[in-house]
Design a protein around this motif. Structure first.
Motif, PDB file in Angstrom:
ATOM      1  N   ARG A   1      24.400  28.049  48.515  1.00 16.73           N
ATOM      2  CA  ARG A   1      24.403  27.784  49.957  1.00 16.73           C
ATOM      3  C   ARG A   1      24.929  28.977  50.735  1.00 16.73           C
ATOM      4  NH1 ARG A   1      25.722  22.842  52.421  1.00 16.73           N
ATOM      5  NH2 ARG A   1      25.063  24.155  54.167  1.00 16.73           N
ATOM      6  N   VAL A   2      25.783  29.771  50.069  1.00 15.73           N
ATOM      7  CA  VAL A   2      26.374  30.945  50.732  1.00 15.73           C
ATOM      8  C   VAL A   2      26.104  32.164  49.846  1.00 15.73           C
ATOM      9  CG1 VAL A   2      28.411  31.786  51.959  1.00 15.73           C
ATOM     10  CG2 VAL A   2      28.215  29.351  51.435  1.00 15.73           C
ATOM     11  N   PRO A   3      24.851  32.604  49.768  1.00 12.78           N
ATOM     12  CA  PRO A   3      24.497  33.679  48.830  1.00 12.78           C
ATOM     13  C   PRO A   3      25.157  35.018  49.140  1.00 12.78           C
ATOM     14  CG  PRO A   3      22.655  33.186  50.300  1.00 12.78           C
ATOM     15  CD  PRO A   3      23.664  32.116  50.513  1.00 12.78           C
ATOM     16  N   THR A   4      25.644  35.202  50.352  1.00 15.58           N
ATOM     17  CA  THR A   4      26.297  36.474  50.718  1.00 15.58           C
ATOM     18  C   THR A   4      27.821  36.380  50.633  1.00 15.58           C
ATOM     19  OG1 THR A   4      26.260  35.836  53.046  1.00 15.58           O
ATOM     20  CG2 THR A   4      24.399  37.152  52.220  1.00 15.58           C
ATOM     21  N   LEU A   5      28.315  35.336  49.994  1.00 18.38           N
ATOM     22  CA  LEU A   5      29.769  35.155  49.873  1.00 18.38           C
ATOM     23  C   LEU A   5      30.412  36.410  49.298  1.00 18.38           C
ATOM     24  CD1 LEU A   5      31.933  32.838  50.236  1.00 18.38           C
ATOM     25  CD2 LEU A   5      31.741  32.533  47.755  1.00 18.38           C
ATOM     26  N   ALA A   6      31.520  36.848  49.916  1.00 17.20           N
ATOM     27  CA  ALA A   6      32.208  38.059  49.463  1.00 17.20           C
ATOM     28  C   ALA A   6      33.690  37.955  49.805  1.00 17.20           C
ATOM     29  CB  ALA A   6      31.605  39.295  50.151  1.00 17.20           C
ATOM     30  N   LEU A   7      34.505  38.700  49.076  1.00 16.09           N
ATOM     31  CA  LEU A   7      35.934  38.762  49.381  1.00 16.09           C
ATOM     32  C   LEU A   7      36.146  39.443  50.721  1.00 16.09           C
ATOM     33  CD1 LEU A   7      37.605  39.772  45.974  1.00 16.09           C
ATOM     34  CD2 LEU A   7      37.704  37.552  47.130  1.00 16.09           C
ATOM     35  N   ALA A   8      37.137  38.965  51.471  1.00 13.80           N
ATOM     36  CA  ALA A   8      37.458  39.566  52.760  1.00 13.80           C
ATOM     37  C   ALA A   8      38.809  40.265  52.707  1.00 13.80           C
ATOM     38  CB  ALA A   8      37.464  38.499  53.850  1.00 13.80           C
ATOM     39  N   ALA A   9      39.306  40.525  51.496  1.00 13.80           N
ATOM     40  CA  ALA A   9      40.577  41.224  51.326  1.00 13.80           C
ATOM     41  C   ALA A   9      40.585  41.877  49.959  1.00 13.80           C
ATOM     42  CB  ALA A   9      41.754  40.253  51.456  1.00 13.80           C
ATOM     43  N   ASP A  10      41.390  42.912  49.792  1.00 13.22           N
ATOM     44  CA  ASP A  10      41.562  43.505  48.481  1.00 13.22           C
ATOM     45  C   ASP A  10      42.283  42.521  47.573  1.00 13.22           C
ATOM     46  OD1 ASP A  10      40.406  45.859  49.343  1.00 13.22           O
ATOM     47  OD2 ASP A  10      42.330  46.781  49.904  1.00 13.22           O
ATOM     48  N   VAL A  11      41.964  42.570  46.289  1.00 14.01           N
ATOM     49  CA  VAL A  11      42.578  41.643  45.338  1.00 14.01           C
ATOM     50  C   VAL A  11      44.102  41.761  45.380  1.00 14.01           C
ATOM     51  CG1 VAL A  11      42.798  41.059  42.887  1.00 14.01           C
ATOM     52  CG2 VAL A  11      40.554  41.609  43.842  1.00 14.01           C
ATOM     53  N   GLU A  12      44.613  42.975  45.605  1.00 24.02           N
ATOM     54  CA  GLU A  12      46.060  43.186  45.641  1.00 24.02           C
ATOM     55  C   GLU A  12      46.719  42.432  46.790  1.00 24.02           C
ATOM     56  OE1 GLU A  12      43.788  45.567  45.509  1.00 24.02           O
ATOM     57  OE2 GLU A  12      44.009  46.159  43.388  1.00 24.02           O
TER      58      GLU A  12
END
Length: 390
Positions: free
Chosen positions: A359-370
């Motif tokens: 449903r959200v194929p462009t899902l991405a992190l919005a922050a660095d993992v750290e």
């Protein structure tokens, strides 16, 4: 812990109090210990305590039991041995059969879709924990038990206190009492007006004299707590793991193999193993495991995450491979105490991951993992927030 595993599947470890229980890191040995009829889970028999706060909490629980003068009413059935454990567990097993859980899949799918609709209509970036990972299993377990979801802040907040390593025994005990009191109030309501839910089923057992009201309330606490906290953390960390492995994510998002989600969930359960506290046991009699004699009264710490990374069972164990046959993982434990709700957790995870990725194929992190606030202070690993965008 990998170094410990290389020393052997069964070694001694020294704890904070000077005790030296056995540490089990091998997969076969893990199953052998947890499946042994002469290994106990009851705190009163002397299971290892991994920290001073846990020891104090155990003593506080034991004191409460002595004050109540009835051990069954003072502790959860997951900390009992058979036959009492089996007697209580059988009362709720039917609600978690594969057939019953599969009947819940359409409703779970609708919950997931509704949550995603709301997330997409909300601010961007958003917090996946607050928008999706936590409310989905909370709604599902609330519907199954017959608990009003409007009270979710109460049971979520107290659950966080119980599993926080930094909580004092007093704070943990008060949170447990609040949840038990809350469930007892719901049981009182269902005694007057039962419904078609799991708590109402327990009420029938209370009325039949098969279980006390106190026991029923504690069983409700266990299922409410376990039914949302662990699955929420798995949705969060599983999504993060997939975002960090785009090739594996693409297999689920773009693939047409309907069976892949099943193996993918098992692999994520193995790879993440979010219960990092170690399972504690004590030998009731002398037993032999891996050529070593564990004597009666000796403590045992069984480590899930190392068993799930045993290279003799899972080749290249540190690699996430959604096509791997990981069904032998021990994330849900093993033996008579293995997780009662595992069919429900599997179904929820299958629905959650596919719904999110497709449903959200462009899902991405919005922050660095750290920058992600992980739950290093919890008995169940996870993240307090997961900033995402799309």
């Amino acid at each position: 812990m990998r170094a410990r595993q290389e020393e052997g599947p069964l070694t001694r470890v020294r704890l904070w109090d000077g005790s030296t229980p056995w540490l089990v890191t091998g997969h076969a040995e893990h199953r052998a210990v947890l499946g042994h009829p002469k290994v106990s889970v009851q705190p009163a028999n002397g299971i290892p305590r991994l920290s001073p706060s846990e020891a104090a909490a155990m003593e506080s629980m034991a004191a409460a039991e002595r004050a109540e003068k009835k051990s069954a009413g003072g502790t959860s059935f997951i900390m009992m041995d058979d036959p009492e454990h089996a007697r209580l567990r059988r009362m709720v097993t039917s609600a978690f059969t594969v057939k019953r859980v599969e009947a819940m899949r359409p409703a779970t799918q609708k919950i997931a879709d509704d949550l995603i609709d709301a997330m997409l209509a909300g601010p961007k970036p958003g917090d996946l924990v607050e928008a999706f990972a936590l409310p989905l299993p909370s709604l599902v377990i609330s519907n199954l038990l017959g608990v009003p979801y409007d009270d979710h802040e109460l049971f979520q907040a107290n659950s966080r206190t119980i599993i926080n390593r930094n909580s004092t025994p007093e704070q943990r005990g008060q949170a447990q009492q609040r949840l038990t009191g809350y469930l007892d109030g719901l049981i009182e309501e269902k005694l007057a007006k039962p419904g078609d839910d799991l708590l109402s089923g327990l009420v029938e057992r209370v009325e039949a004299g098969e279980v006390s009201r106190q026991e029923a309330a504690r069983m409700g606490v266990l299922m409410l707590f376990a039914g949302h906290e662990t699955t929420a953390n798995m949705i969060t960390l599983g999504t993060l793991a997939l975002l960090q492995h785009p090739d594996q994510l693409a297999l689920l998002r773009d693939g047409d193999d309907p069976k892949l989600i099943t193996t993918a969930v098992e692999e994520l359960l193995r790879y993440l193993t979010i219960t990092h506290g170690g399972l504690r046991r004590v030998a009731l009699e002398d037993i032999e495991i891996a050529g070593q004699v564990i004597k009666a009264g000796e403590g045992i710490v069984v480590v899930n995450e190392t068993a799930n990374r045993d290279p003799s069972v899972f080749p290249d164990p540190d690699r996430l491979d959604l096509r791997r046959n990981a069904r032998l993982h021990v994330t849900f434990g093993y033996g008579v105490h293995q997780c009662l709700g595992q069919p429900l957790a599997r179904m929820e995870l299958q629905v959650a991951y596919l719904a999110l990725l497709r449903r959200v194929p462009t899902l991405a992190l919005a922050a660095d993992v750290e920058q992600i606030p992980f739950k290093h202070d919890g008995f169940v690993y996870g993240a307090y927030e997961l900033p995402v965008t799309w």
